[in-house]
Design a protein around this motif. Structure first.
Motif, PDB file in Angstrom:
ATOM      1  N   ILE A 117       0.837  -1.205   0.000  1.00  0.00           N
ATOM      2  CA  ILE A 117       0.000   0.000   0.000  1.00  0.00           C
ATOM      3  C   ILE A 117       0.869   1.250   0.000  1.00  0.00           C
ATOM      4  CG2 ILE A 117      -1.598   1.329   1.445  1.00  0.00           C
ATOM      5  CD1 ILE A 117      -2.876  -1.397   2.208  1.00  0.00           C
ATOM      6  N   ALA A 118       1.939   1.243   0.782  1.00  0.00           N
ATOM      7  CA  ALA A 118       2.849   2.400   0.825  1.00  0.00           C
ATOM      8  C   ALA A 118       3.508   2.604  -0.533  1.00  0.00           C
ATOM      9  CB  ALA A 118       3.898   2.205   1.908  1.00  0.00           C
ATOM     10  N   GLN A 119       3.900   1.520  -1.193  1.00  0.00           N
ATOM     11  CA  GLN A 119       4.523   1.627  -2.513  1.00  0.00           C
ATOM     12  C   GLN A 119       3.529   2.173  -3.540  1.00  0.00           C
ATOM     13  OE1 GLN A 119       7.688   1.215  -3.271  1.00  0.00           O
ATOM     14  NE2 GLN A 119       7.373   1.654  -5.433  1.00  0.00           N
ATOM     15  N   GLU A 120       2.302   1.693  -3.499  1.00  0.00           N
ATOM     16  CA  GLU A 120       1.283   2.202  -4.422  1.00  0.00           C
ATOM     17  C   GLU A 120       1.039   3.690  -4.182  1.00  0.00           C
ATOM     18  OE1 GLU A 120      -2.299  -0.095  -4.111  1.00  0.00           O
ATOM     19  OE2 GLU A 120      -1.413  -1.838  -5.105  1.00  0.00           O
ATOM     20  N   HIS A 121       0.970   4.079  -2.917  1.00  0.00           N
ATOM     21  CA  HIS A 121       0.755   5.491  -2.582  1.00  0.00           C
ATOM     22  C   HIS A 121       1.917   6.334  -3.101  1.00  0.00           C
ATOM     23  CE1 HIS A 121      -0.537   9.008  -0.353  1.00  0.00           C
ATOM     24  NE2 HIS A 121       0.663   9.091   0.201  1.00  0.00           N
ATOM     25  N   TYR A 122       3.124   5.843  -2.890  1.00  0.00           N
ATOM     26  CA  TYR A 122       4.307   6.565  -3.347  1.00  0.00           C
ATOM     27  C   TYR A 122       4.276   6.735  -4.870  1.00  0.00           C
ATOM     28  CZ  TYR A 122       9.162   7.486  -4.494  1.00  0.00           C
ATOM     29  OH  TYR A 122      10.298   8.042  -5.005  1.00  0.00           O
ATOM     30  N   LYS A 157       1.747   6.674  -6.859  1.00  0.00           N
ATOM     31  CA  LYS A 157       0.652   7.579  -7.221  1.00  0.00           C
ATOM     32  C   LYS A 157       1.073   9.031  -6.994  1.00  0.00           C
ATOM     33  CE  LYS A 157      -4.122   8.634  -5.970  1.00  0.00           C
ATOM     34  NZ  LYS A 157      -5.208   8.311  -5.050  1.00  0.00           N
ATOM     35  N   MET A 158       1.743   9.296  -5.866  1.00  0.00           N
ATOM     36  CA  MET A 158       2.169  10.668  -5.572  1.00  0.00           C
ATOM     37  C   MET A 158       3.232  11.147  -6.577  1.00  0.00           C
ATOM     38  SD  MET A 158       0.326  11.751  -3.089  1.00  0.00           S
ATOM     39  CE  MET A 158      -1.003  10.781  -3.790  1.00  0.00           C
ATOM     40  N   VAL A 159       4.142  10.255  -6.977  1.00  0.00           N
ATOM     41  CA  VAL A 159       5.146  10.630  -7.977  1.00  0.00           C
ATOM     42  C   VAL A 159       4.461  10.942  -9.300  1.00  0.00           C
ATOM     43  CG1 VAL A 159       7.089   9.770  -9.351  1.00  0.00           C
ATOM     44  CG2 VAL A 159       7.066   9.418  -6.882  1.00  0.00           C
ATOM     45  N   ALA A 160       3.479  10.126  -9.685  1.00  0.00           N
ATOM     46  CA  ALA A 160       2.763  10.361 -10.941  1.00  0.00           C
ATOM     47  C   ALA A 160       2.034  11.707 -10.912  1.00  0.00           C
ATOM     48  CB  ALA A 160       1.783   9.222 -11.205  1.00  0.00           C
ATOM     49  N   VAL A 161       1.412  12.026  -9.777  1.00  0.00           N
ATOM     50  CA  VAL A 161       0.726  13.320  -9.644  1.00  0.00           C
ATOM     51  C   VAL A 161       1.729  14.459  -9.779  1.00  0.00           C
ATOM     52  CG1 VAL A 161      -0.473  14.820  -7.983  1.00  0.00           C
ATOM     53  CG2 VAL A 161      -1.212  12.452  -8.289  1.00  0.00           C
ATOM     54  N   ALA A 162       2.848  14.343  -9.082  1.00  0.00           N
ATOM     55  CA  ALA A 162       3.865  15.396  -9.138  1.00  0.00           C
ATOM     56  C   ALA A 162       4.413  15.543 -10.544  1.00  0.00           C
ATOM     57  CB  ALA A 162       4.987  15.094  -8.149  1.00  0.00           C
ATOM     58  N   MET A 163       4.639  14.438 -11.232  1.00  0.00           N
ATOM     59  CA  MET A 163       5.141  14.498 -12.610  1.00  0.00           C
ATOM     60  C   MET A 163       4.139  15.195 -13.525  1.00  0.00           C
ATOM     61  SD  MET A 163       8.174  13.148 -12.759  1.00  0.00           S
ATOM     62  CE  MET A 163       8.407  12.726 -14.468  1.00  0.00           C
ATOM     63  N   ARG A 164       2.863  14.897 -13.352  1.00  0.00           N
ATOM     64  CA  ARG A 164       1.835  15.534 -14.183  1.00  0.00           C
ATOM     65  C   ARG A 164       1.838  17.047 -13.996  1.00  0.00           C
ATOM     66  NH1 ARG A 164      -2.755  13.185 -12.385  1.00  0.00           N
ATOM     67  NH2 ARG A 164      -3.512  15.038 -11.361  1.00  0.00           N
ATOM     68  N   PHE A 165       1.922  17.505 -12.743  1.00  0.00           N
ATOM     69  CA  PHE A 165       1.939  18.942 -12.479  1.00  0.00           C
ATOM     70  C   PHE A 165       3.257  19.577 -12.923  1.00  0.00           C
ATOM     71  CE2 PHE A 165      -1.831  18.035 -10.148  1.00  0.00           C
ATOM     72  CZ  PHE A 165      -2.543  19.223 -10.111  1.00  0.00           C
ATOM     73  N   ALA A 166       4.347  18.834 -12.793  1.00  0.00           N
ATOM     74  CA  ALA A 166       5.636  19.357 -13.246  1.00  0.00           C
ATOM     75  C   ALA A 166       5.644  19.497 -14.764  1.00  0.00           C
ATOM     76  CB  ALA A 166       6.771  18.457 -12.779  1.00  0.00           C
TER      77      ALA A 166
END
Length: 192
Positions: free
Chosen positions: A97-102, A104-113
């Protein structure tokens, strides 16, 4: 788990003579008359010693005790193994679950970047997505460093070689981190 063998201070393969000697020693040590000021504690210990001796000095009672104890130890070990297996499985699930969350958060940050948002915006977006502050900061730093490395590589690719060669910086060798190095350094806070 204390056994009656341990109460008398003998091994489980002790002979009847060993058990008698151990009983005499323990009874002398814990007799209430020999422990002034600690009579209640001595009485309780003395009772345990007497009960242990009563079982171990009788061959049939000792055999039954050994069988029941072996069964209980096996049951206890089985329960313990099952509990440890459940704990390991629960730990693996938490890690998944922690890996999936991580991710997901990287993907969100990449999209905004990719939309040219600043590092602070990346950090704020991650916080808004229930990302812990420390993790949000690491991801924002890493993704921002990756984006900066991408921009730098695009800019150097667009500048003709003659212009790059004429700048003073071009005459000195410099190590430009790759996009991966920038991302890695930002993610783990490693700097050379």
């Amino acid at each position: 788990m204390t056994t009656i063998y341990a109460t008398l201070g003998v091994q489980s393969d002790a002979t009847l003579d060993d058990i008698k000697q151990a009983y005499r020693r323990a009874a002398m040590k814990w007799h209430p008359d020999r422990n002034p000021g600690r009579e209640a504690e001595a009485y309780a210990a003395f009772q345990e010693i007497r009960e242990a001796y009563a079982i171990l000095s009788d061959a049939e009672q000792r055999r039954v005790y050994d069988e029941v104890f072996a069964q209980e130890m096996q049951r206890w070990q089985t329960e313990r193994d099952a509990q440890e297996a459940q704990e390991r499985e629960a730990q693996r699930e938490r890690e998944r679950i922690a890996q999936e969350h991580y991710e997901k958060m990287v993907a969100v940050a990449m999209r905004f970047a990719d939309d040219d948002h600043s590092r602070d915006v990346l950090f704020g977006v991650l916080l808004g997505r229930d990302c812990e502050a420390e993790l949000a900061a690491r991801i924002a730093d890493s993704v921002w460093a990756l984006q900066e490395a991408r921009r730098a590589s695009v800019v150097t690719a667009e500048v003709p070689d003659t212009e790059v060669a004429s700048t003073p910086e071009a005459t000195q060798p410099q190590h430009q981190p790759s996009a991966f190095e920038s991302f890695w350094q930002g993610l783990f806070g490693l700097r050379q």
